[in-house]
Design an enzyme around this catalytic site. Sequence first.
Site, PDB file in Angstrom:
ATOM      1  N   ARG A 178      44.763 -42.618  -2.335  1.00  0.00           N
ATOM      2  CA  ARG A 178      44.808 -42.727  -0.983  1.00  0.00           C
ATOM      3  C   ARG A 178      45.663 -41.880  -0.207  1.00  0.00           C
ATOM      4  NH1 ARG A 178      41.268 -44.791  -3.211  1.00  0.00           N
ATOM      5  NH2 ARG A 178      40.174 -46.801  -2.830  1.00  0.00           N
ATOM      6  N   SER A 248      39.643 -51.760   3.436  1.00  0.00           N
ATOM      7  CA  SER A 248      40.862 -52.374   2.899  1.00  0.00           C
ATOM      8  C   SER A 248      42.366 -52.000   3.859  1.00  0.00           C
ATOM      9  CB  SER A 248      41.094 -51.449   1.562  1.00  0.00           C
ATOM     10  OG  SER A 248      40.136 -51.560   0.610  1.00  0.00           O
ATOM     11  N   GLU A 343      46.944 -49.545   4.350  1.00  0.00           N
ATOM     12  CA  GLU A 343      46.323 -48.110   4.174  1.00  0.00           C
ATOM     13  C   GLU A 343      45.819 -47.290   5.579  1.00  0.00           C
ATOM     14  OE1 GLU A 343      43.112 -48.383   1.184  1.00  0.00           O
ATOM     15  OE2 GLU A 343      41.723 -47.276   2.767  1.00  0.00           O
TER      16      GLU A 343
HETATM   17  C1  LIG Z   1      33.767 -51.385   5.799  1.00  0.00           C
HETATM   18  C2  LIG Z   1      34.834 -50.109   5.158  1.00  0.00           C
HETATM   19  C3  LIG Z   1      34.957 -49.932   3.821  1.00  0.00           C
HETATM   20  C4  LIG Z   1      35.951 -48.799   3.644  1.00  0.00           C
HETATM   21  N1  LIG Z   1      35.987 -48.357   2.082  1.00  0.00           N
HETATM   22  C5  LIG Z   1      36.403 -47.470   1.679  1.00  0.00           C
HETATM   23  C6  LIG Z   1      36.511 -47.074   0.430  1.00  0.00           C
HETATM   24  O1  LIG Z   1      36.025 -47.561  -0.530  1.00  0.00           O
HETATM   25  N2  LIG Z   1      37.453 -46.317  -0.038  1.00  0.00           N
HETATM   26  C7  LIG Z   1      38.122 -45.376   0.826  1.00  0.00           C
HETATM   27  O2  LIG Z   1      38.744 -44.627   0.471  1.00  0.00           O
HETATM   28  N3  LIG Z   1      38.177 -45.710   2.217  1.00  0.00           N
HETATM   29  C8  LIG Z   1      37.401 -46.777   2.471  1.00  0.00           C
HETATM   30  N4  LIG Z   1      37.373 -47.108   3.871  1.00  0.00           N
HETATM   31  C9  LIG Z   1      38.172 -46.390   4.850  1.00  0.00           C
HETATM   32  C10 LIG Z   1      37.453 -45.190   5.633  1.00  0.00           C
HETATM   33  O3  LIG Z   1      36.103 -45.069   5.826  1.00  0.00           O
HETATM   34  C11 LIG Z   1      37.711 -43.752   5.100  1.00  0.00           C
HETATM   35  O4  LIG Z   1      39.379 -43.517   4.930  1.00  0.00           O
HETATM   36  C12 LIG Z   1      37.329 -42.672   5.789  1.00  0.00           C
HETATM   37  O5  LIG Z   1      37.517 -41.361   5.137  1.00  0.00           O
HETATM   38  C13 LIG Z   1      37.559 -42.319   7.248  1.00  0.00           C
HETATM   39  O6  LIG Z   1      37.006 -41.479   8.059  1.00  0.00           O
HETATM   40  P1  LIG Z   1      36.750 -41.321   9.521  1.00  0.00           P
HETATM   41  O7  LIG Z   1      36.243 -40.329   9.969  1.00  0.00           O
HETATM   42  O8  LIG Z   1      36.464 -42.822  10.257  1.00  0.00           O
HETATM   43  O9  LIG Z   1      38.272 -40.991   9.877  1.00  0.00           O
HETATM   44  P2  LIG Z   1      39.401 -41.697  11.166  1.00  0.00           P
HETATM   45  O10 LIG Z   1      39.656 -43.171  10.994  1.00  0.00           O
HETATM   46  O11 LIG Z   1      38.596 -41.263  12.132  1.00  0.00           O
HETATM   47  O12 LIG Z   1      40.658 -40.906  10.805  1.00  0.00           O
HETATM   48  C14 LIG Z   1      41.582 -41.271   9.483  1.00  0.00           C
HETATM   49  C15 LIG Z   1      42.858 -40.035   9.621  1.00  0.00           C
HETATM   50  O13 LIG Z   1      42.115 -39.138   9.393  1.00  0.00           O
HETATM   51  C16 LIG Z   1      42.550 -38.310  10.501  1.00  0.00           C
HETATM   52  N5  LIG Z   1      41.417 -37.286  10.778  1.00  0.00           N
HETATM   53  C17 LIG Z   1      40.140 -37.691  10.958  1.00  0.00           C
HETATM   54  N6  LIG Z   1      39.656 -36.516  10.734  1.00  0.00           N
HETATM   55  C18 LIG Z   1      40.312 -35.525  10.763  1.00  0.00           C
HETATM   56  C19 LIG Z   1      39.998 -33.961  10.462  1.00  0.00           C
HETATM   57  N7  LIG Z   1      38.875 -33.487  10.675  1.00  0.00           N
HETATM   58  N8  LIG Z   1      41.064 -33.344  10.415  1.00  0.00           N
HETATM   59  C20 LIG Z   1      42.353 -33.910  10.192  1.00  0.00           C
HETATM   60  N9  LIG Z   1      42.586 -35.248  10.247  1.00  0.00           N
HETATM   61  C21 LIG Z   1      41.581 -36.006  10.548  1.00  0.00           C
HETATM   62  C22 LIG Z   1      43.020 -39.071  11.691  1.00  0.00           C
HETATM   63  O14 LIG Z   1      43.768 -38.475  12.888  1.00  0.00           O
HETATM   64  C23 LIG Z   1      43.561 -40.289  11.119  1.00  0.00           C
HETATM   65  O15 LIG Z   1      44.870 -40.204  10.765  1.00  0.00           O
HETATM   66  C24 LIG Z   1      36.412 -48.057   4.437  1.00  0.00           C
HETATM   67  C25 LIG Z   1      36.773 -48.548   5.914  1.00  0.00           C
HETATM   68  C26 LIG Z   1      35.700 -49.523   6.210  1.00  0.00           C
HETATM   69  C27 LIG Z   1      35.657 -49.992   7.737  1.00  0.00           C
END
Ligand SMILES: Cc1cc2nc3c(=O)[nH]c(=O)nc-3n(C[C@H](O)[C@H](O)[C@H](O)COP(=O)(O)OP(=O)(O)OC[C@H]3O[C@@H](n4cnc5c(N)ncnc54)[C@H](O)[C@@H]3O)c2cc1C
Length: 360
Positions: A178, A248, A343
């Site tokens: 992570r 998580s 996380e």
């Molecule tokens: C129901 C649920 C289940 C989940 N299950 C998992 C799982 O099984 N495994 C897991 O690893 N995660 C899980 N997650 C967490 C999440 O889905 C992941 O971390 C996902 O990759 C986040 O993507 P996002 O586009 O929503 O990022 P955001 O939440 O929009 O951003 C997260 C971080 O990344 C940065 N960021 C976003 N895009 C960029 C970019 N293009 N360039 C640079 N920085 C950037 C943001 O500034 C922020 O710091 C889960 C979340 C939920 C709600």
Amino acid sequence: MDSTHHLTDSTTLPPAVERKVSLQQYNTFQFDYQAEFFAIVDNLETLKSLLGWARQQHLSVTMLGGGSNLLISADIPGLVIINRLKGCSAKEEKGNHLSLVVGAGENWHKIVEFTVQNNWFGIENLALIPGTAGAAPVQNIGAYGVEVKDSLARVQVLDRVSLDVYWINAHDCGFAYRDSHFKGQWKEKYFITAIELSLKKRADLMLSYGGLANQIDGEPSLQKVFQAVCQVRSSKLPDPNELANAGSFFKNPIVSVAQHSQLKESFPSLVSFPHGKEFKLAAGWLIDQAGWKGKVQQGVGVYEKQALVLINHQASKAESLLELEASIKASVFDLYGVELEREPVQLPGLSGKLNQEIPL
Ligand SMILES: Cc1cc2nc3c(=O)[nH]c(=O)nc-3n(C[C@H](O)[C@H](O)[C@H](O)COP(=O)(O)OP(=O)(O)OC[C@H]3O[C@@H](n4cnc5c(N)ncnc54)[C@H](O)[C@@H]3O)c2cc1C
């Protein structure tokens, strides 16, 4: 200095930019804080020109994807950019490999679905993880024994200061559990604009985690694994559209062999997994055993089916969630002597810091 120093309310903004926009629909916890300036960006030229504008105006810039790994706990100063850079192109490579280049703003699950439909192996265990492809490397998303780093060849980045765009080899991105340099030392340096996955036309399936094998009837196939992952996840994890959450909330703590043996002696039912030369503890088990599962207080709570997930039932601001987090951490530490680490990324981070002052 206040980040609005150079901008008055009557200053004309670039066409893509709006002022004071609620981020409630842009984070899956649905907390209602504002972006001082806000833009949704779907092409690289606009992204570059907005970064140039923000620099001129001394505004900090925050990029969001799907907002599914965020804990926004105050208004975000400066410019918030929602990444919607699209595109997806596949190229056959020699032997068993295939390269898939994906725009950072593409929906991650749609990409997984697309690869499974095409019979390409590698990311099927990462189905139904919310968010964008571009955020996948940030915390090296993982599930069911697979991490995105296992199928990632390169990451395309935009240098936030020089505005140059180039590819970085996945081996150089500091991927760990992570974690990656994008969450650490490169946090203020790059935005991710695309990723290149290296997929396989034939491969072994990974079925040994999370009871996946039990969910599959008959001979396992790529499609069956994908469906099993979707099924297990839907039964265990809340859909953010129905119950606001960020997945998580805590990482699984990593402890030494010695600490693990002590804990196992005191708590024989402790759930843990070998992790290199150490052990990974199931944070959900620790929280559950500490009596938190299903608890609700001040509009927030702990999910009744999985104690690792915190839910926003009806809070518009993050205070009560932060209080719940502190209470859970304190009781887990009191019981087991184990420190839980959050996380999701808390925003604003470097609030009000000027782009020019950020060390490279
Ligand atoms: C129901 C649920 C289940 C989940 N299950 C998992 C799982 O099984 N495994 C897991 O690893 N995660 C899980 N997650 C967490 C999440 O889905 C992941 O971390 C996902 O990759 C986040 O993507 P996002 O586009 O929503 O990022 P955001 O939440 O929009 O951003 C997260 C971080 O990344 C940065 N960021 C976003 N895009 C960029 C970019 N293009 N360039 C640079 N920085 C950037 C943001 O500034 C922020 O710091 C889960 C979340 C939920 C709600």
